[in-house]
Design an enzyme around this catalytic site. Structure first.
Site, short mmCIF file in Angstrom:
data_model
loop_
_atom_site.label_atom_id
_atom_site.label_comp_id
_atom_site.label_asym_id
_atom_site.label_seq_id
_atom_site.Cartn_x
_atom_site.Cartn_y
_atom_site.Cartn_z
N GLY A 107 44.15 69.96 17.67
CA GLY A 107 43.52 69.66 18.96
C GLY A 107 43.98 68.37 19.61
O GLY A 107 43.24 67.78 20.40
N ALA A 111 42.09 66.32 22.64
CA ALA A 111 41.48 65.02 22.28
C ALA A 111 42.02 63.91 23.18
O ALA A 111 41.25 63.05 23.64
CB ALA A 111 41.75 64.71 20.81
N ASP A 152 39.03 74.46 22.06
CA ASP A 152 39.46 73.11 21.67
C ASP A 152 38.71 72.05 22.49
O ASP A 152 38.13 71.11 21.93
CB ASP A 152 40.96 72.91 21.90
CG ASP A 152 41.80 73.49 20.78
OD1 ASP A 152 41.28 74.32 20.03
OD2 ASP A 152 42.98 73.08 20.66
O1 PMV Z 1 45.22 74.32 19.59
P1 PMV Z 1 45.29 75.21 18.41
O2 PMV Z 1 46.63 75.38 17.84
O3 PMV Z 1 44.21 74.92 17.44
O4 PMV Z 1 44.97 76.72 18.91
C1 PMV Z 1 43.82 77.07 19.57
C2 PMV Z 1 43.32 78.36 19.09
C3 PMV Z 1 43.88 79.63 19.72
O5 PMV Z 1 42.85 80.59 19.51
C4 PMV Z 1 45.14 80.07 19.01
C5 PMV Z 1 44.17 79.51 21.19
C6 PMV Z 1 42.94 79.32 22.06
O6 PMV Z 1 43.11 78.95 23.22
O7 PMV Z 1 41.81 79.58 21.61
#
Ligand code: PMV
Length: 316
Positions: A107, A111, A152
């Site tokens: 994240g 962040a 996120d």
């Molecule tokens: O930012 P990451 O790599 O933790 O990915 C987020 C999670 C996903 O489900 C892959 C994408 C999303 O937008 O929810």
């Protein structure tokens, strides 16, 4: 005017990544051991309206006016100025540092945005509510991820474990009790894999075979619901097998990698109750559920299997 600073934690997705983009629920939690930090300093010697950007970790020193239209930091700043209704901000420096690895599923993008949004708003005299911060950061997430679910920016803005479901008419965001705290060992493959790519590949797979890929999403959604019940009732031992099942489905979605498989296997062999990749996949980080007895052996096994870094965090 004194400098104003704000920090924001990293995050892990415990269950439900990728499927969450398609309306299934997901669970994520903040990781306080890594943080992004933004400091805003008044620059009375600069001409009015000059905003300097410093991000020493990535060797950036530039002016806001020179940033490309779609620069995430620039968009975060524009969002705050528009929200507060300030067209001519005082001259200032925005300095950003972060200990969250980039493109690693922890994240870092969200962040950094949230630290900048909170610090700049504070500097300009406005304390934004968590939901306001969350929605401004979502606009920046669109640049990082293309079609982000919003999980996120949500878990980082609220800085608490969340059960999240993307919805057209306003996302479902639920904070839920963690009946017994549990500990995760987080292992970094050291491979950087932009989420934009894996999200795009999963979309292509889903468009090519909506029935098969849609069924993986539904199975992941069912695991997430069981995981929430297990966390709320303190049934931590059942979380491990749910993590293993979620990982297997992510591998079916083709977002695992040799390095992730190696770390997941090493963690399980060293006694973790379960392990899975976390975040976009094909690199980045994995998580393993550990006890007080297995935390050290699991971290050692992760490093021996090639982890470039390990973090231990307790979810509570
Ligand atoms: O930012 P990451 O790599 O933790 O990915 C987020 C999670 C996903 O489900 C892959 C994408 C999303 O937008 O929810």
């Amino acid at each position: 005017m004194p400098a104003i600073s704000a920090t924001a934690p990293g995050k892990v997705i415990l269950f439900g990544e990728h499927a969450v983009v398609y309306g299934q629920p997901a669970i994520a939690a903040p990781v306080a051991q890594v943080r992004a930090r933004a400091v805003i300093m008044a620059e009375p010697r600069f001409p009015a309206g000059s905003l300097r950007i410093q991000a020493p970790d990535i060797g950036v020193e530039t002016w806001f006016a020179d940033l490309p239209e779609d620069d995430p930091l620039g968009v975060a700043i524009k969002q705050v100025l528009a929200k507060i209704g300030i067209e001519d901000p005082p001259a200032l420096t925005v300095r950003v540092t972060s200990s969250i690895p980039v493109a690693a599923g922890l994240g870092s993008g969200a962040a950094v945005s949230i630290a900048v949004i909170r610090a700049l708003a504070g500097f300009l005299g406005r304390r934004l509510r968590d939901e306001e911060v969350c929605s401004l950061a979502f606009e920046v997430e669109k640049i990082h991820h293309g079609t982000p679910s919003g999980i996120d920016n949500t878990v980082i803005a609220y800085a608490r474990p969340v059960y999240f479901k993307r919805k057209q008419d306003g996302n479902l965001i639920e904070m839920f009790p963690v009946a017994s705290p549990f500990t995760l060992a987080i292992g970094d493959t050291g491979v950087r894999a932009p989420t934009l790519n894996t999200v795009g590949d999963v979309r292509a797979a889903w468009l090519a075979d909506p029935e098969r890929v849609g069924s993986f999403f539904e199975q992941i959604g069912a695991l997430v619901r069981s995981a929430r019940q297990a966390i709320e009732s303190g049934a931590i031992e059942s979380l491990g097998s749910l993590m293993n099942k979620n990982h297997a489905l992510l591998a079916e979605l083709d977002v695992s990698s040799i390095e992730l498989e190696r770390l997941v296997a090493a963690a399980r062999q060293a006694g973790a109750l379960g392990a899975k990749l976390s975040g976009g996949g094909r690199g980045g980080n994995m998580i393993a559920l550990v006890s007080a007895e297995t935390v050290e052996p699991v971290c050692q096994a992760l490093r021996a299997a090639g982890a470039s870094n390990t973090i231990v965090t307790t979810i509570q």
